[in-house]
Design an enzyme around this catalytic site. Structure first.
Site, PDB file in Angstrom:
ATOM      1  N   SER A  91      11.732  56.712  30.014  1.00 49.73           N
ATOM      2  CA  SER A  91      12.510  56.859  28.783  1.00 49.73           C
ATOM      3  C   SER A  91      12.065  55.773  27.809  1.00 49.73           C
ATOM      4  CB  SER A  91      14.001  56.674  29.077  1.00 49.73           C
ATOM      5  OG  SER A  91      14.750  56.585  27.877  1.00 49.73           O
ATOM      6  N   TYR A  97      21.455  51.552  32.278  1.00 56.97           N
ATOM      7  CA  TYR A  97      20.538  52.686  32.086  1.00 56.97           C
ATOM      8  C   TYR A  97      19.156  52.160  31.681  1.00 56.97           C
ATOM      9  CZ  TYR A  97      18.364  56.993  30.520  1.00 56.97           C
ATOM     10  OH  TYR A  97      17.488  58.048  30.377  1.00 56.97           O
TER      11      TYR A  97
HETATM   12  P1  NDP Z   1      20.067  66.917  32.159  1.00 56.13           P
HETATM   13  O1  NDP Z   1      21.425  66.338  32.393  1.00 56.13           O
HETATM   14  O2  NDP Z   1      19.953  68.149  31.370  1.00 56.13           O
HETATM   15  O3  NDP Z   1      19.333  67.124  33.580  1.00 56.13           O
HETATM   16  C1  NDP Z   1      19.417  66.170  34.598  1.00 56.13           C
HETATM   17  C2  NDP Z   1      18.919  66.754  35.901  1.00 56.13           C
HETATM   18  O4  NDP Z   1      18.959  65.719  36.909  1.00 56.13           O
HETATM   19  C3  NDP Z   1      19.796  67.894  36.391  1.00 56.13           C
HETATM   20  O5  NDP Z   1      18.970  68.938  36.852  1.00 56.13           O
HETATM   21  C4  NDP Z   1      20.563  67.292  37.555  1.00 56.13           C
HETATM   22  O6  NDP Z   1      20.766  68.267  38.564  1.00 56.13           O
HETATM   23  C5  NDP Z   1      19.584  66.244  38.080  1.00 56.13           C
HETATM   24  N1  NDP Z   1      20.271  65.164  38.793  1.00 56.13           N
HETATM   25  C6  NDP Z   1      21.090  64.219  38.283  1.00 56.13           C
HETATM   26  N2  NDP Z   1      21.575  63.443  39.272  1.00 56.13           N
HETATM   27  C7  NDP Z   1      21.039  63.915  40.431  1.00 56.13           C
HETATM   28  C8  NDP Z   1      21.148  63.538  41.781  1.00 56.13           C
HETATM   29  N3  NDP Z   1      21.923  62.494  42.170  1.00 56.13           N
HETATM   30  N4  NDP Z   1      20.464  64.232  42.722  1.00 56.13           N
HETATM   31  C9  NDP Z   1      19.688  65.277  42.351  1.00 56.13           C
HETATM   32  N5  NDP Z   1      19.522  65.687  41.082  1.00 56.13           N
HETATM   33  C10 NDP Z   1      20.204  64.999  40.127  1.00 56.13           C
HETATM   34  O7  NDP Z   1      19.234  65.720  31.473  1.00 56.13           O
HETATM   35  P2  NDP Z   1      17.683  65.607  31.039  1.00 56.13           P
HETATM   36  O8  NDP Z   1      16.935  66.819  31.353  1.00 56.13           O
HETATM   37  O9  NDP Z   1      17.678  65.092  29.675  1.00 56.13           O
HETATM   38  O10 NDP Z   1      17.247  64.406  31.990  1.00 56.13           O
HETATM   39  C11 NDP Z   1      16.140  64.472  32.856  1.00 56.13           C
HETATM   40  C12 NDP Z   1      15.519  63.094  32.946  1.00 56.13           C
HETATM   41  O11 NDP Z   1      15.046  62.718  31.663  1.00 56.13           O
HETATM   42  C13 NDP Z   1      16.456  61.986  33.373  1.00 56.13           C
HETATM   43  O12 NDP Z   1      15.753  61.121  34.253  1.00 56.13           O
HETATM   44  C14 NDP Z   1      16.790  61.268  32.080  1.00 56.13           C
HETATM   45  O13 NDP Z   1      17.133  59.924  32.295  1.00 56.13           O
HETATM   46  C15 NDP Z   1      15.474  61.405  31.355  1.00 56.13           C
HETATM   47  N6  NDP Z   1      15.490  61.256  29.914  1.00 56.13           N
HETATM   48  C16 NDP Z   1      16.318  62.017  29.120  1.00 56.13           C
HETATM   49  C17 NDP Z   1      16.270  61.871  27.753  1.00 56.13           C
HETATM   50  C18 NDP Z   1      17.179  62.617  26.832  1.00 56.13           C
HETATM   51  O14 NDP Z   1      17.434  62.135  25.709  1.00 56.13           O
HETATM   52  N7  NDP Z   1      17.669  63.790  27.207  1.00 56.13           N
HETATM   53  C19 NDP Z   1      15.312  60.961  27.122  1.00 56.13           C
HETATM   54  C20 NDP Z   1      14.523  60.206  28.048  1.00 56.13           C
HETATM   55  C21 NDP Z   1      14.595  60.379  29.380  1.00 56.13           C
HETATM   56  P3  NDP Z   1      22.138  68.487  39.370  1.00 56.13           P
HETATM   57  O15 NDP Z   1      23.248  68.026  38.504  1.00 56.13           O
HETATM   58  O16 NDP Z   1      22.157  69.943  39.669  1.00 56.13           O
HETATM   59  O17 NDP Z   1      21.964  67.657  40.599  1.00 56.13           O
HETATM   60  C1  8X3 Z   2      17.526  58.818  26.983  1.00 57.04           C
HETATM   61  C2  8X3 Z   2      17.201  58.422  25.602  1.00 57.04           C
HETATM   62  O1  8X3 Z   2      17.857  56.858  23.685  1.00 57.04           O
HETATM   63  O2  8X3 Z   2      19.627  57.597  25.154  1.00 57.04           O
HETATM   64  O3  8X3 Z   2      16.710  58.208  27.917  1.00 57.04           O
HETATM   65  O4  8X3 Z   2      18.040  56.018  25.922  1.00 57.04           O
HETATM   66  S1  8X3 Z   2      18.258  57.162  25.080  1.00 57.04           S
END
Ligand code: NDP
Ligand code: 8X3
Length: 252
Positions: free
Chosen positions: A140, A153
């Protein structure tokens, strides 16, 4: 022979979009997450649309024993994993250090850092035995800069950055590529999870500009995974055009 990709956190956001992109390109996909119904729906949909196989695995990446037992005992035909995408992760809360909740901190560290390490540890023996493989970690912009009230985070994503660098060095003798993709603000379920179901707070994060979409990160992931064998993108920071970094976001 079809290539195999394993995606953690495939039930939503980036993970789901990555699954659809690779499935459309003819890859067999191992999809994981905690929500079985969502995995089942995705598997049925993709196997209907494309001539590919899907293996759905339901587990919590925080559960070290289940991760090891499940992944170490993959059916033989699924062991030749070409690409592992460590995507499962979350933010919980956005509170100053003194007000933040310790359980939220534990969950973020256990999922974003330890979960990623448990999954990788279970998969690399398969890659080492084939002398090839590609690990793509979703970091991220929060892993590049620390912002106010981002404490644990940001720490977890800085750890992803550090672990990725460590993997790249240690796995070098095994010819395993390691790529880290660091997205900025992206419109997924991320903020709904972060703000614990408060959709008005979550929506406000994406108001007033065109944020990254899950498909943007899926397309970039596909690009990094399909470069020639001798080419590895190590580190990619990706934001929408309206964002310069964690501190500067242009809302018109
Ligand atoms: P979502 O919430 O849409 O997706 C998150 C996914 O992670 C879900 O499929 C969830 O599946 C899975 N997950 C969460 N906790 C667990 C767990 N304990 N075990 C197994 N699976 C888990 O968010 P994003 O797609 O945005 O996030 C994906 C990644 O991208 C994360 O690592 C996030 O930190 C990162 N990210 C997101 C950004 C954003 O702004 N959206 C920017 C930068 C990075 P389920 O609940 O079914 O287990
Ligand atoms: C998620 C993006 O800006 O909330 O990783 O950190 S931010």
């Amino acid at each position: 022979m079809k290539k195999i990709i394993l995606i953690t956190g495939a039930t939503s956001g980036f993970g789901k979009a990555i699954t659809y992109t690779f499935a459309a390109a003819g890859w067999n996909c191992i999809i994981t997450g905690r929500r079985k119904e969502r995995l089942d729906t995705i598997a049925t949909d993709l196997q209907t649309k494309y001539a590919i196989q899907i293996l759905s695995l339901v587990f919590d990446v925080q559960d070290r024993k289940t991760v090891a037992d499940t992944l170490s005992n993959l059916p033989e035909e699924w062991q030749a994993i070409d690409v592992l995408v460590n995507n499962a992760g979350l933010a919980l809360g956005r509170d100053s250090f003194e007000n933040a909740n310790l359980d939220d901190w534990d969950t973020m560290m256990d999922t974003n850092v330890k979960g990623l390490m448990y999954v990788t540890k279970a998969i690399i023996p398969f890659m080492i035995s084939r002398k090839k493989g590609h690990i793509i970690n979703i970091g991220s912009t929060a892993g590049k800069e620390v912002y106010k009230d981002g404490n644990a985070y940001c720490a977890s994503k800085h750890a992803v950055d550090a672990i990725s660098k460590a993997m790249r060095i240690d796995l070098l003798p095994h010819h395993i590529k390691v790529t880290t993709i660091h997205p900025g603000a992206a419109e997924t379920e991320f903020s709904i999870v972060r703000f614990k179901g408060d959709t008005s707070k979550a929506d406000a994060v994406y108001n007033g500009y065109h944020a990254l979409q899950a498909e943007d990160i899926a397309n970039i992931t596909y690009y990094t995974a399909t470069l020639p064998e001798h080419v590895c993108i190590n580190d990619l920071v990706v934001t929408c055009t309206s964002q310069a970094n964690s501190f500067y976001l242009q809302k018109d």
